[in-house]
Design a protein around this motif. Sequence first.
Motif, PDB file in Angstrom:
ATOM      1  N   LEU A  65     -22.918 -59.330  -6.554  1.00 29.61           N
ATOM      2  CA  LEU A  65     -23.822 -59.028  -5.446  1.00 29.61           C
ATOM      3  C   LEU A  65     -24.447 -60.295  -4.882  1.00 29.61           C
ATOM      4  N   GLU A  66     -24.592 -61.309  -5.734  1.00 21.80           N
ATOM      5  CA  GLU A  66     -25.228 -62.554  -5.306  1.00 21.80           C
ATOM      6  C   GLU A  66     -24.418 -63.287  -4.242  1.00 21.80           C
ATOM      7  N   ASP A  67     -23.097 -63.318  -4.402  1.00 22.64           N
ATOM      8  CA  ASP A  67     -22.281 -64.048  -3.420  1.00 22.64           C
ATOM      9  C   ASP A  67     -21.385 -63.125  -2.589  1.00 22.64           C
ATOM     10  N   PHE A  68     -21.688 -61.830  -2.632  1.00 22.40           N
ATOM     11  CA  PHE A  68     -20.979 -60.844  -1.798  1.00 22.40           C
ATOM     12  C   PHE A  68     -19.477 -60.875  -2.016  1.00 22.40           C
ATOM     13  N   SER A  69     -19.034 -60.999  -3.258  1.00 25.45           N
ATOM     14  CA  SER A  69     -17.590 -61.020  -3.530  1.00 25.45           C
ATOM     15  C   SER A  69     -17.218 -59.914  -4.503  1.00 25.45           C
ATOM     16  N   VAL A  70     -15.986 -59.481  -4.357  1.00 31.22           N
ATOM     17  CA  VAL A  70     -15.461 -58.444  -5.239  1.00 31.22           C
ATOM     18  C   VAL A  70     -13.984 -58.740  -5.482  1.00 31.22           C
ATOM     19  N   ALA A  71     -13.537 -58.506  -6.707  1.00 34.47           N
ATOM     20  CA  ALA A  71     -12.121 -58.661  -7.050  1.00 34.47           C
ATOM     21  C   ALA A  71     -11.564 -57.270  -7.332  1.00 34.47           C
ATOM     22  N   VAL A  72     -10.478 -56.953  -6.653  1.00 35.15           N
ATOM     23  CA  VAL A  72      -9.884 -55.631  -6.796  1.00 35.15           C
ATOM     24  C   VAL A  72      -8.387 -55.768  -7.040  1.00 35.15           C
ATOM     25  N   GLU A  73      -7.809 -54.739  -7.645  1.00 36.92           N
ATOM     26  CA  GLU A  73      -6.361 -54.672  -7.786  1.00 36.92           C
ATOM     27  C   GLU A  73      -5.779 -54.164  -6.469  1.00 36.92           C
ATOM     28  N   PRO A  74      -4.464 -54.313  -6.249  1.00 36.57           N
ATOM     29  CA  PRO A  74      -3.876 -54.012  -4.938  1.00 36.57           C
ATOM     30  C   PRO A  74      -3.906 -52.545  -4.519  1.00 36.57           C
ATOM     31  N   GLY A  75      -4.143 -51.626  -5.439  1.00 33.46           N
ATOM     32  CA  GLY A  75      -4.161 -50.215  -5.075  1.00 33.46           C
ATOM     33  C   GLY A  75      -5.530 -49.683  -4.706  1.00 33.46           C
ATOM     34  N   VAL A  76      -6.547 -50.531  -4.684  1.00 38.46           N
ATOM     35  CA  VAL A  76      -7.901 -50.084  -4.341  1.00 38.46           C
ATOM     36  C   VAL A  76      -7.991 -49.832  -2.842  1.00 38.46           C
ATOM     37  N   THR A  77      -8.470 -48.669  -2.481  1.00 35.94           N
ATOM     38  CA  THR A  77      -8.639 -48.334  -1.066  1.00 35.94           C
ATOM     39  C   THR A  77     -10.047 -48.705  -0.612  1.00 35.94           C
ATOM     40  N   ARG A  78     -10.219 -48.804   0.674  1.00 31.05           N
ATOM     41  CA  ARG A  78     -11.537 -49.077   1.246  1.00 31.05           C
ATOM     42  C   ARG A  78     -12.514 -47.979   0.847  1.00 31.05           C
ATOM     43  N   GLY A  87     -25.040 -47.620  -3.079  1.00 34.62           N
ATOM     44  CA  GLY A  87     -26.280 -47.884  -3.794  1.00 34.62           C
ATOM     45  C   GLY A  87     -26.598 -49.361  -3.957  1.00 34.62           C
ATOM     46  N   THR A  88     -25.654 -50.245  -3.571  1.00 42.81           N
ATOM     47  CA  THR A  88     -25.909 -51.681  -3.702  1.00 42.81           C
ATOM     48  C   THR A  88     -26.432 -52.291  -2.412  1.00 42.81           C
ATOM     49  N   GLY A  89     -26.314 -51.555  -1.298  1.00 37.92           N
ATOM     50  CA  GLY A  89     -26.686 -52.103  -0.001  1.00 37.92           C
ATOM     51  C   GLY A  89     -25.522 -52.803   0.692  1.00 37.92           C
ATOM     52  N   LEU A  90     -24.363 -52.826   0.045  1.00 33.85           N
ATOM     53  CA  LEU A  90     -23.171 -53.455   0.625  1.00 33.85           C
ATOM     54  C   LEU A  90     -22.151 -52.393   0.979  1.00 33.85           C
ATOM     55  N   TRP A  91     -21.217 -52.728   1.854  1.00 31.79           N
ATOM     56  CA  TRP A  91     -20.086 -51.868   2.182  1.00 31.79           C
ATOM     57  C   TRP A  91     -18.956 -52.734   2.690  1.00 31.79           C
ATOM     58  N   PHE A  92     -17.749 -52.173   2.678  1.00 31.83           N
ATOM     59  CA  PHE A  92     -16.562 -52.867   3.156  1.00 31.83           C
ATOM     60  C   PHE A  92     -16.134 -52.151   4.432  1.00 31.83           C
ATOM     61  N   PRO A  93     -16.407 -52.748   5.601  1.00 33.69           N
ATOM     62  CA  PRO A  93     -16.183 -52.042   6.865  1.00 33.69           C
ATOM     63  C   PRO A  93     -14.710 -51.931   7.267  1.00 33.69           C
ATOM     64  N   VAL A  94     -14.432 -50.953   8.104  1.00 28.06           N
ATOM     65  CA  VAL A  94     -13.110 -50.803   8.696  1.00 28.06           C
ATOM     66  C   VAL A  94     -12.837 -52.014   9.562  1.00 28.06           C
ATOM     67  N   GLY A  95     -11.602 -52.465   9.595  1.00 29.12           N
ATOM     68  CA  GLY A  95     -11.228 -53.577  10.446  1.00 29.12           C
ATOM     69  C   GLY A  95     -11.247 -54.914   9.738  1.00 29.12           C
ATOM     70  N   THR A  96     -11.728 -54.959   8.514  1.00 30.04           N
ATOM     71  CA  THR A  96     -11.706 -56.201   7.756  1.00 30.04           C
ATOM     72  C   THR A  96     -10.291 -56.441   7.252  1.00 30.04           C
ATOM     73  N   VAL A  97      -9.821 -57.660   7.305  1.00 25.11           N
ATOM     74  CA  VAL A  97      -8.467 -57.980   6.855  1.00 25.11           C
ATOM     75  C   VAL A  97      -8.283 -57.507   5.425  1.00 25.11           C
ATOM     76  N   GLY A  98      -7.207 -56.742   5.190  1.00 25.45           N
ATOM     77  CA  GLY A  98      -6.918 -56.250   3.857  1.00 25.45           C
ATOM     78  C   GLY A  98      -7.552 -54.911   3.534  1.00 25.45           C
ATOM     79  N   ALA A  99      -8.375 -54.381   4.425  1.00 26.16           N
ATOM     80  CA  ALA A  99      -9.025 -53.100   4.163  1.00 26.16           C
ATOM     81  C   ALA A  99      -8.083 -51.963   4.514  1.00 26.16           C
ATOM     82  N   GLY A 100      -8.303 -50.821   3.929  1.00 26.52           N
ATOM     83  CA  GLY A 100      -7.497 -49.664   4.271  1.00 26.52           C
ATOM     84  C   GLY A 100      -7.762 -48.474   3.393  1.00 26.52           C
ATOM     85  N   GLU A 101      -7.159 -47.419   3.746  1.00 28.39           N
ATOM     86  CA  GLU A 101      -7.273 -46.170   2.972  1.00 28.39           C
ATOM     87  C   GLU A 101      -6.060 -45.987   2.150  1.00 28.39           C
TER      88      GLU A 101
END
Length: 101
Positions: A65-78, A87-101
């Motif tokens: 949360l401190e540096d706004f980074s997250v590491a995910v495996e390739p099957g994680v959807t947006r 609940g963290t105050g963060l979100w991963f918006p639509v349109g971000t490179v690599g995002a998807g359902e």
Amino acid sequence: CAPPDAVVWPQAVGQVQELAALCYRCRVPMVPFGTGTGLEGGVNAVQGGVCFDLSRMDAITELSLEDFSVAVEPGVTRKALNGHLRGTGLWFPVGTVGAGE
């Protein structure tokens, strides 16, 4: 377009490494597939080969949360990532490179 010669569903990095090494030794093309959100046509098996369906590799492995980074495996959807972030105050918006359902 042609279908791949085979499809595998690895569930861990080690399995991907072993399968990739086998494909390399046998000179068989590898076609990675994550969550199906790509628009570039990169999942086409134009020369046959093995499709690595990575959709079962869906762990969120690190969150800072401190540096706004997250590491995910390739099957994680947006949607799954946003559920994890709820609940963290963060979100991963639509349109971000690599995002998807």
